[in-house]
Design an enzyme around this catalytic site. Structure first.
Site, PDB file in Angstrom:
ATOM      1  N   LYS A  45      24.847 -26.469 -10.564  1.00 27.78           N
ATOM      2  CA  LYS A  45      24.718 -26.739  -9.124  1.00 27.78           C
ATOM      3  C   LYS A  45      25.465 -25.668  -8.340  1.00 27.78           C
ATOM      4  O   LYS A  45      26.564 -25.245  -8.740  1.00 27.78           O
ATOM      5  CB  LYS A  45      25.292 -28.135  -8.827  1.00 27.78           C
ATOM      6  CG  LYS A  45      24.920 -28.708  -7.465  1.00 27.78           C
ATOM      7  CD  LYS A  45      25.447 -30.148  -7.319  1.00 27.78           C
ATOM      8  CE  LYS A  45      25.080 -30.776  -5.986  1.00 27.78           C
ATOM      9  NZ  LYS A  45      25.616 -32.157  -5.852  1.00 27.78           N
ATOM     10  N   SER A  87      22.473 -35.252  -3.242  1.00 26.83           N
ATOM     11  CA  SER A  87      22.384 -33.834  -2.947  1.00 26.83           C
ATOM     12  C   SER A  87      21.918 -32.986  -4.127  1.00 26.83           C
ATOM     13  O   SER A  87      21.437 -31.883  -3.942  1.00 26.83           O
ATOM     14  CB  SER A  87      23.749 -33.320  -2.498  1.00 26.83           C
ATOM     15  OG  SER A  87      24.692 -33.400  -3.568  1.00 26.83           O
ATOM     16  N   SER A  98      25.164 -38.389  -5.686  1.00 30.73           N
ATOM     17  CA  SER A  98      24.422 -37.130  -5.742  1.00 30.73           C
ATOM     18  C   SER A  98      23.955 -36.724  -7.138  1.00 30.73           C
ATOM     19  O   SER A  98      23.143 -35.810  -7.276  1.00 30.73           O
ATOM     20  CB  SER A  98      25.261 -35.993  -5.150  1.00 30.73           C
ATOM     21  OG  SER A  98      25.305 -36.109  -3.755  1.00 30.73           O
TER      22      SER A  98
END
Lengths: 499, 500
Positions: free
Chosen positions: B80, B155, B179
């Site tokens: 990420k 997210s 997330s």
């Protein structure tokens, strides 16, 4: 900057009671910074002691410096404080470019040490007990240099440079409770208090305690109220007072400035003020109100500091003698008069004299050198810097005199060479051949030469008018360029007269 | 090579360790897949195929020389883009960090490198991980491989879409309020938010420090477990990281046994208000667990009602402070106003141009929540709710070993459905947020497909702090049970993507 109108000091004290409060920041001398592994060092190239943590790069996290915690506990203990069994850090949020994170990590409502006191002696000999509210840990900010513009401040500067070497250096902030009852001695008490803090942290070995480098910094709060009034007056906080002398002057100035305003029906604005040593005055800074909103909240990136009982007791066991106890002990050991001793304290020369005595000098000799010749040299130097001589060298110099190797005049000459960096006193005496002449043959020859031009002297001595000997001794000293042992010359002269 | 991308991480690791395939071959297969599909899916914000292959070649060499013995050695991974990497820009999905290459690796990234796991690229996310759909990424949204008109969750939609579109067998995510878990649920993949402190946050660009936790993302429970074992562990650079080891998640995932376990159904999250297909699949799983000898108990968590409110005070408060460092002075974007460029105006102009709408919304919320006069009413009250939620969990875990709920109220929604309605967007995380507030571990496991839209549904498992292993034990069992019922892995129901 126009100097404000001031009230006469005595008049101010007649009309008002002075209340002071002192915030002293002590920079710790840990090897590394408060929350990262960067070197904690003064004077390096800008931005060389930095890392992702102390310049707040995204993703970086702080970790508490254990030594800094221990140093803070020691300071707390030395000030007679309680040590908190658990304490969280908090974030003090405000935008300013010397603060990389745009918040300062500090202890807010959970200081590591609280509720202490310190006995402080002022020059009159009176001892005031100053109550300590708290001592808490925090980090220093970076250093800003403003280029261009006339204000020397960030507003109006063409651009500003930031050096983050100091960012994250561990600080302990020591805050007093309001100090009442010092009266006319409030300025002296403020300075004496900071001196005591300096002595303590130096004695603990937790700070270099050099004010000129900002290791110890003081913010002085001053407020006035009518005698007998209950409510405290509005205070100002004077910053940038970087020497003991300026603390004293700044507090005195604020008393006189505020007294003038109040006596003329004005009100004091709660604000930060800046001390200007050159002008001997303070100027208004940022208005400071209790509504300043730093949005404090507990620092979520750190776990609370939880010193164990054992650690606290172990640190307590390492505490050196308290400054007040030490003074008492030294006063007894040295046998100075009360006045002599107080002068030494006020001149901030206890350490030097103690070290000189430890190195073998007699206390009075050590006092004489540090308070006399060396103080004079320091006063004459531009920065009032400590002369470039070690206590051991002073002791050596005193010993040379005591042993009759040199006299006072020669000693002063030797001192000059020591300060110039030529070596230790003994080395210089040897290298330059400065030892006093006590060879009787050479002295007798010089005395006879002197007597030849002053035939009245011998008869005079025989008649008991000893002062006549002085002329001959002076002539001998002159002839031998000061290297004669004056005491021996006198002895020889008397012997000759009595033959 | 196309079959390589369909294999699990554990299968790939075995093939690599037997010498049947090299890390370079596995890495290349995934890079080729990205070249073919990521134009449509947009999982990645950055890839450098050459650098990934060089890293893979080095792993092959080191493995052959016996220098790397990690169980996942040679298996490539996506990271990420809110974890710092020295060899790739790190943007956290924000314009304010465009092009910033950090001078240091996050601890988790270091661990991946040390374990011999080549990094395939940096995955997309909502700006600073604020969002549930990736629609708040400054670089455009990622798509759900099940239906490119739908969100992949957020997210961490880049990480969920990257594994569900077979561009990577594994990915790293971060979970502040769901997330990792929500994207897992809507893409038919697995994701775990470990116990707070189990994985170092050093190098994770902070959203809300007390809630953030890095975790593993994969297509099955075993792979997720193996990845957690690689990234977990104490880190002196993260003061909040746990000093002790939580044991082997891999071993727990392999147990696959739920007999005698007490499974708690949270009354407040037991299906009411959830999409029918979500609720139906959840009830089925409870029946499966009961049939296998687990004891199903109901637990009451009355304070959960206030969880979202508390979360949306604590998170913005911490975020408003964490994001203060983006001031243009030391790194990232700098915008100078045309005239009168004082430091305040430069900072303001930079933040105005560099931050997106959701970030600004939360900074304003958080600044307000912390301001004097508001602190007690908002931030202080939220902290009290947080304590109450922790107590609810304590009471619940006295009755149950693991708690279960649907991971999210709905399957993947369409782009644009909630973008203008922050509250609707926030409500997505109703089931996942309590775990972050309490610091406990949570996992989302595929739980079949919803009848009404054929899209994947997730079931959330929660365990007491430090008991992450329980999640893997129950999750592994559930996964196997579903595969038996559905006849294949949930991810294999996903439609084939059009290959460029």
């Amino acid at each position: 900057m126009a100097k404000a109108e001031l009230m006469n000091y005595e008049q101010a004290l007649e009309q008002f009671e002075v209340v002071i409060g002192l915030e002293v920041h002590v920079e710790l001398n840990t090897n590394t910074k408060m929350f990262c592994g960067c070197k904690n060092e003064f004077g390096n190239e800008p931005n060389t002691n930095v890392c992702p943590i102390c310049i707040a790069l995204p993703g970086a996290l702080p970790a508490v410096n254990k030594t800094a915690v221990e140093s803070s506990i020691k300071i707390g203990l030395a000030l007679g404080c309680e040590i908190a069994p658990t304490g969280r850090f908090a974030r003090k949020n405000y935008f300013y470019p010397d603060l990389a994170k745009n918040f300062q990590t500090s202890q807010y409502d959970e200081p590591i040490a609280f509720e202490g006191s310190l006995d402080v002696e002022v020059p009159s000999g009176k001892v005031h007990t100053v109550l300590i509210e708290r001592a808490h840990m925090e980090e220093d900010a970076g250093k800003l240099t403003h280029i261009g513009g006339s204000t020397g401040r960030i507003q109006g500067a063409e651009y500003s440079l930031v050096d983050y070497n100091r960012a994250g250096v561990p600080l302990v902030e020591i805050v007093t409770k309001p100090v009442y009852g010092a009266g006319a001695e409030a300025p002296e008490l403020a300075a004496a208090y900071v001196r005591s803090i300096r002595e303590i942290v130096k004695g603990l070995g937790v700070s270099d305690a050099r004010m000129e480098r900002g290791n110890v910094r003081c913010d002085a709060n001053v407020s006035l109220r009518k005698h007998g009034a209950e409510k405290l007056g509005t205070r100002t906080e004077t910053k940038n007072v970087n020497s003991l002398r300026s603390i004293e002057r700044a507090v005195r100035y604020e008393i006189q400035r505020q007294a003038h305003i109040l006596a003329n029906g004005g009100t004091i604005i709660q604000e930060t003020r800046h001390w200007h040593e050159d002008k001997g005055a303070t100027s208004a800074g940022r208005p400071k109100s209790d509504a300043d909103d730093y949005r404090y909240f507990p620092e979520p990136d750190l776990v609370p500091v939880q010193p164990s009982r054992e650690l606290i007791e172990a640190l307590r066991a390492t505490l050196p003698e308290k400054p007040a106890d030490r003074r008492k002990r030294l006063a007894g050991e040295w046998g100075f008069s009360e006045l002599e001793f107080r002068d030494v304290v006020n001149a901030d020369l206890l350490d030097q004299i103690e070290e000189t005595v430890t190195a073998g000098a007699k206390p009075q000799a050590a006092r004489k050198w540090w308070m006399g010749e060396l103080a004079r040299i320091a006063n004459e130097s531009e920065e009032g810097a400590v002369p470039n001589i070690t206590p051991a060298q002073v002791a050596e110099l005193a010993k040379l005199i005591e042993d009759g190797k040199i006299n006072d005049r020669l000693a002063r000459e030797v001192l000059g060479y020591v300060l110039a960096g030529e070596g230790s006193p003994a080395e210089i005496v040897a290298a330059r051949g400065l030892e006093v002449v006590s060879d009787d043959g050479a002295l007798i020859a010089a005395i006879e030469a002197a007597l030849a031009s002053q035939p009245d002297v011998i008869p005079a001595i025989r008649e008991g008018r000893m002062q006549a000997a002085g002329q001959v001794i002076g002539a001998v000293m002159k002839a031998m360029a000061g290297s004669a042992d004056a005491a021996r010359v006198r002895e020889l002269l008397i012997e000759m007269a009595n033959k | 090579m196309t079959d390589l991308i369909r294999k699990s991480a554990s299968e790939l690791a075995e093939l690599i360790s037997k010498g049947e395939v090299s890390s370079v071959e596995v890495t290349r297969a995934h890079l080729d897949r990205s070249a073919a599909v990521d134009g449509a899916v947009h999982s990645y914000l950055y890839q450098n195929p050459e650098a990934s292959l060089i890293a893979a070649a080095e792993v092959d060499r080191a493995r052959a020389a016996g220098e790397i013995t990690s169980p996942l050695a040679g298996v490539p991974i996506a990271v990420k883009d809110n974890l710092t990497t020295t060899d790739a820009p790190t943007t956290s999905g924000s314009k304010i960090l465009q092009g910033w290459v950090p001078p240091y690796d996050a601890t988790v990234v270091k661990k991946l490198r040390a374990a011999g796991m080549p990094i395939l690229g940096k995955t997309n996310l909502d700006e600073f991980a604020m969002g549930s759909s990736t629609e708040f990424s400054a670089y455009g949204p990622s798509k759900n491989p099940w239906d490119l008109t739908r969100i992949p969750g957020g997210s961490g939609g880049g990480s969920s879409s990257v594994v569900s579109s077979f561009q990577a067998p594994l990915a790293i995510g971060s979970d502040t309020g769901g997330s990792i878990r929500f994207p897992g649920a809507v893409t038919g993949t697995v994701g775990t938010k470990p116990t707070y402190g189990a994985v170092s946050r050093y190098g994770l660009i902070a959203l809300a420090s007390s809630l953030d936790q890095i975790g593993p993302v994969a297509r099955n429970v075993l792979d997720t477990a193996m990845l957690q074992d690689v990234i977990a562990g104490h880190d002196p650079h993260d003061s909040t990281s746990l000093p002790e080891s939580l044991g082997s998640m891999t071993a727990a995932a392999l147990k696959q046994d739920v007999k005698g376990m007490r499974i708690g159904v949270i009354k407040q999250l037991s299906g009411e208000g959830f999409q029918p297909g979500v609720a139906a699949r959840f009830k089925e799983s409870l029946n499966l667990l009961a049939a296998a000898g687990a004891e199903i108990v109901e637990v009451d968590c009355p304070s959960f009602e206030y969880a979202i409110a508390a979360y949306y005070l604590i998170l913005p408060a911490e975020a408003s402070s964490n994001l203060a460092k983006f001031d243009s002075v030391r790194f990232g974007m700098r915008v100078e106003p045309n005239e009168n460029a004082t430091i305040e105006r430069v900072m303001a102009a930079t933040r105005e141009a560099g931050f997106g709408p959701e970030v600004k919304r939360r900074i304003i919320l958080g600044t307000y929540a912390l301001s004097s006069g508001s602190y007690d009413k908002f931030y202080g009250a939220a902290l009290k709710v947080r304590t109450l939620i922790q107590r609810d969990f304590d009471a619940a875990f006295a009755k149950a070993d693991v708690l279960v709920s649907p991971t999210a109220p709905t399957t993947a929604f369409k782009f644009g459905d909630k973008i203008d309605d922050p509250l609707a967007m926030y409500l997505n995380d109703i089931a996942t947020i309590p775990a972050n507030l309490a610091g406990i571990p949570g996992m989302s496991v595929p739980n079949g497909l919803a009848d009404e839209d054929g899209l994947p549904v997730g079931i959330q498992l929660l365990a007491p702090a430090r008991e992450d292993a329980r999640l893997y034990q129950v999750g592994g069992w559930l996964e196997k049970a579903h595969e038996e019922i559905w006849g294949k892995r949930m991810i294999d129901f996903a439609p084939e993507l059009e290959v460029k």
